[in-house]
Design an enzyme around this catalytic site. Structure first.
Site, mmCIF file in Angstrom:
data_model
loop_
_atom_site.group_PDB
_atom_site.id
_atom_site.type_symbol
_atom_site.label_atom_id
_atom_site.label_comp_id
_atom_site.label_asym_id
_atom_site.label_seq_id
_atom_site.Cartn_x
_atom_site.Cartn_y
_atom_site.Cartn_z
ATOM 1 N N CYS A 180 -9.730 -2.328 -10.448
ATOM 2 C CA CYS A 180 -9.152 -1.208 -9.701
ATOM 3 C C CYS A 180 -7.820 -1.578 -9.057
ATOM 4 C CB CYS A 180 -10.126 -0.683 -8.651
ATOM 5 S SG CYS A 180 -10.527 -1.895 -7.399
ATOM 6 N N GLU A 202 -11.747 -9.876 -5.138
ATOM 7 C CA GLU A 202 -10.313 -9.959 -4.843
ATOM 8 C C GLU A 202 -9.948 -11.268 -4.163
ATOM 9 O OE1 GLU A 202 -9.198 -6.426 -2.664
ATOM 10 O OE2 GLU A 202 -10.980 -6.489 -1.418
ATOM 11 N N ARG A 261 1.832 -10.213 -1.015
ATOM 12 C CA ARG A 261 2.130 -9.009 -1.798
ATOM 13 C C ARG A 261 3.115 -8.086 -1.099
ATOM 14 N NH1 ARG A 261 -3.647 -5.789 -1.619
ATOM 15 N NH2 ARG A 261 -2.467 -3.915 -2.070
ATOM 16 N N ARG A 319 -10.162 4.741 -1.387
ATOM 17 C CA ARG A 319 -9.774 3.875 -0.260
ATOM 18 C C ARG A 319 -10.106 4.608 1.036
ATOM 19 N NH1 ARG A 319 -5.581 2.203 -4.069
ATOM 20 N NH2 ARG A 319 -5.353 -0.055 -4.011
ATOM 21 N N ASN A 348 -4.655 -6.783 -6.943
ATOM 22 C CA ASN A 348 -3.526 -6.899 -6.005
ATOM 23 C C ASN A 348 -3.755 -8.085 -5.069
ATOM 24 O OD1 ASN A 348 -2.941 -4.451 -7.176
ATOM 25 N ND2 ASN A 348 -3.784 -3.257 -5.501
ATOM 26 N N ASP A 349 -4.950 -8.094 -4.474
ATOM 27 C CA ASP A 349 -5.249 -9.210 -3.575
ATOM 28 C C ASP A 349 -5.601 -10.465 -4.353
ATOM 29 O OD1 ASP A 349 -4.784 -8.406 -0.905
ATOM 30 O OD2 ASP A 349 -6.469 -7.030 -1.057
ATOM 31 N N HIS A 392 0.824 -1.215 0.000
ATOM 32 C CA HIS A 392 0.000 0.000 0.000
ATOM 33 C C HIS A 392 0.850 1.254 0.000
ATOM 34 C CE1 HIS A 392 -3.150 -2.910 0.917
ATOM 35 N NE2 HIS A 392 -3.842 -2.086 0.171
ATOM 36 N N ARG A 438 -15.017 2.646 -1.278
ATOM 37 C CA ARG A 438 -14.905 1.315 -0.683
ATOM 38 C C ARG A 438 -15.001 1.445 0.826
ATOM 39 N NH1 ARG A 438 -9.525 -1.967 -1.592
ATOM 40 N NH2 ARG A 438 -8.624 -0.429 -0.201
HETATM 41 C C1 PEP Z 1 -6.713 -4.815 -4.628
HETATM 42 O O1 PEP Z 1 -6.580 -5.686 -3.767
HETATM 43 O O2 PEP Z 1 -6.428 -4.984 -5.837
HETATM 44 C C2 PEP Z 1 -7.210 -3.482 -4.257
HETATM 45 C C3 PEP Z 1 -7.485 -2.579 -5.167
HETATM 46 O O3 PEP Z 1 -7.326 -3.200 -2.929
HETATM 47 P P1 PEP Z 1 -6.048 -2.866 -2.002
HETATM 48 O O4 PEP Z 1 -4.844 -2.702 -2.884
HETATM 49 O O5 PEP Z 1 -6.349 -1.620 -1.270
HETATM 50 O O6 PEP Z 1 -5.973 -4.075 -1.128
HETATM 51 MG MG MG Z 2 -7.442 -5.426 -1.825
#
Ligand code: PEP
Ligand code: MG
Length: 557
Positions: A501, A430, A464, A295, A453-454, A188, A331
């Protein structure tokens, strides 16, 4: 000159002196004292020494930064002489017969807490000053060297690592870029840097240490290179690169107002990811057609305590108003794992990414969830807000989240408060589970947004946060792309929109693939919008293209 190679976390060129942030893990000794007078004298001497240090800093800052920035050190001197501060110290030492360090810690907590609870944002910000001067006083009492570096304009911030809240707390007007010894590109911290448009390099390794503080440095955020004490040739190259990037940006500006349409006519909207109202300004200046991921946890990470319904309402309302009718997908709280706010007092876990995080915390602590949902619904009266739930894996979770939203709505209706009854409730895809049952979820969710990402981390079992297993976290893996395609197909069969996203949305090597899949919207960091618009407008899907299951990315032996 020393060259360190890390991973590019946010593109761009930055040049400036290195400011190395050394985090102090203070152990504060607490002990009863017998000789009150001696302890009072010790506290007084420490205060005098801290004030003298601040005077030196003030004089230096006057020369290098100017009157306005230097004033801070005068304010800090005044705080240490302030009656409330000194009387509190004296009181604790005299009445509780406790040592000076304990008295400083208690005084700092009480006064900083008092400032934080004030309505005036200027006074609220003074709490950080109280903590700062108290930290200095503790350093003197414990015989530690004071941090005498001043963040000058255009500094390159260096650290072992930065937490998401520390990154958000950086004053972006004073930062040219940042570099860290540890970290990973999908953390993040890196994501927030990209949203802020600050060049950043992570995972630079042990070559980066406090001894780099004060050195001149140049960073190339795209290639992930840090040059310490760059020679003339590197500086000339960086200046050239900087000019190129500036010209490229100027060229992209001509695309503002143009549709995100491929040559053969396929439209894919480009929205922005945001974590603050500043990011929304940046989204607007980059011509985002909406906010695809706000976020909301940044609000919680920046606060010292749970943000109230009214405070949240003001921010969501301002976001909606700034976007003037364009969609703002907010979110709900996605805290836990790497995003920690101390006041939540989350229990330590063996595997926090698989533990109590995101929607699970909201279900566990409904009062926090309802407060946020009420604020979101109230703000929906002022613009085009949609709500999105993170980390959904099962139908019952979606139903439970919708149930909480209905409760918030009913409460507001009973109170006669305004809100938009048509507000859309979507979910993030995710988890592999959500992608696999996306046909079922699509019957009850108003829209999907794929959090790659998740989704990548959970599909490939690759943390990650961990840069050492980067090659296992292959976002182009066929499994990840197939899940994205499956989700898009199921969304469209059910007649709902699907966006992406996660950071993969900004990867131009996949723009064509996403167009072919029929993704309705990509949400990316604001600086990535215009380059992607260019990419979309140059694509012609009538020509043979890559298969959309990612099989072209597989490296065959
Ligand atoms: C993701 O997981 O792709 C996402 C957009 O949420 P975050 O990166 O805040 O976990
Ligand atoms: Mg996420």
């Amino acid at each position: 000159m020393k060259i360190l190679q890390g991973q590019g976390a946010a593109g761009g060129i930055a040049v400036g002196p290195v400011f190395f942030l050394v985090k102090k893990n203070r152990e504060i000794p607490q002990r009863h004292i017998d000789d009150v007078q001696a302890e009072l004298a010790r506290a007084d001497a420490a205060r005098a020494k801290a004030i003298a240090q601040l005077e030196t800093l003030y004089q230096e800052a006057l020369k290098t930064l100017g009157e306005e920035d230097a004033e801070l050190f005068q304010t800090h001197q005044m705080m240490l002489s302030d009656l409330d501060y000194t009387e509190s110290l004296t009181g604790i030492i005299t009445n509780e017969k406790m040592n000076a360090e304990y008295a400083v810690m208690k005084t700092s907590e009480t006064l900083a807490g008092m400032f934080e609870n004030m309505d005036d944002p200027y006074l609220q910000a003074r709490s950080a000053d109280v903590r700062d001067v108290s930290g200095r006083l503790l350093d003197v009492l414990q015989g530690r060297d004071p941090a005498e570096v001043i963040i000058r304009d255009s500094a390159i911030i260096a650290a072992d690592d930065l937490s998401p809240s520390e990154t958000l707390g950086l004053d972006r007007s004073k930062i040219a870029g940042f570099v860290t010894r540890e970290g990973s590109v999908n953390s993040h911290t890196a994501i927030f840097a990209r949203n802020m448009g600050i060049p950043a390099v992570v995972a630079l390794g042990d070559g980066l240490g406090p001894d780099c503080g004060g050195m001149m440095a140049a960073i190339d955020g795209a290639s992930g290179t840090l040059y310490l004490e760059p020679d003339d040739a590197v500086m000339a190259r960086m200046r050239g690169e900087y000019e190129n990037q500036k010209q490229e940006k100027a060229g992209l500006a001509a695309l503002k107002g143009q549709p995100n349409r491929s040559i053969d006519g396929r439209l894919m909207e480009l929205f922005a990811n945001a974590g603050s109202l500043d990011d929304i300004d940046s989204a607007l200046s980059n011509d985002a057609r909406g906010i695809g991921l706000f976020r909301s946890e940044s609000l919680y990470l920046e606060s010292k305590d749970y943000p109230s319904e009214d405070r949240q309402f003001e921010i969501y309302k301002a976001a909606a108003e700034k976007m003037a009718g364009r969609q703002v997908i907010i979110r709900t709280l996605d805290i836990g794992a790497d995003k920690q706010a101390g006041y939540f007092k989350l229990p330590p876990e063996q595997n926090p990414a698989l533990g109590l995080r995101a929607i699970r915390i909201c279900f566990d602590r409904p009062e926090i969830f309802i407060t946020q949902l009420r604020a979101l619904y109230r703000a929906s009266a002022f613009g085009n807000i949609a709500i999105m739930f993170p980390m959904i894996a099962s139908v019952w979770e979606l139903r439970q989240a919708i149930g909480f939203a209905s409760q918030a709505k009913e409460q507001l209706a009973e109170e006669g408060r305004a809100f938009s009854p048509d507000l859309k409730l979507g979910i993030m895809i995710e988890t592999p589970a959500a992608a696999i049952i996306s046909d079922i979820l699509a019957r009850e969710a108003d829209f999907f947004s794929i959090g790659t990402n998740d989704l990548t981390q959970y599909t490939l079992a690759a943390d990650r946060q961990n840069s050492s297993i980067g090659k296992y976290a292959d976002t182009h893996h066929q499994a990840v792309l197939r899940l994205i395609r499956l989700t898009a197909e199921n969304a469209h069969k059910a007649g709902i929109a699907v966006g992406i996203c996660g950071e993969l949305a900004g990867d131009p090597s996949l723009t064509e693939t996403f167009l072919r899949m029929g993704i309705d919207e990509l949400s990316v960091s604001p600086p990535a919008i215009l380059p992607l618009r260019k990419k979309i407008r140059e694509t012609d899907l009538r020509l043979a293209g890559p298969p959309d299951d990612g099989s072209s990315f597989i490296v065959q032996d």
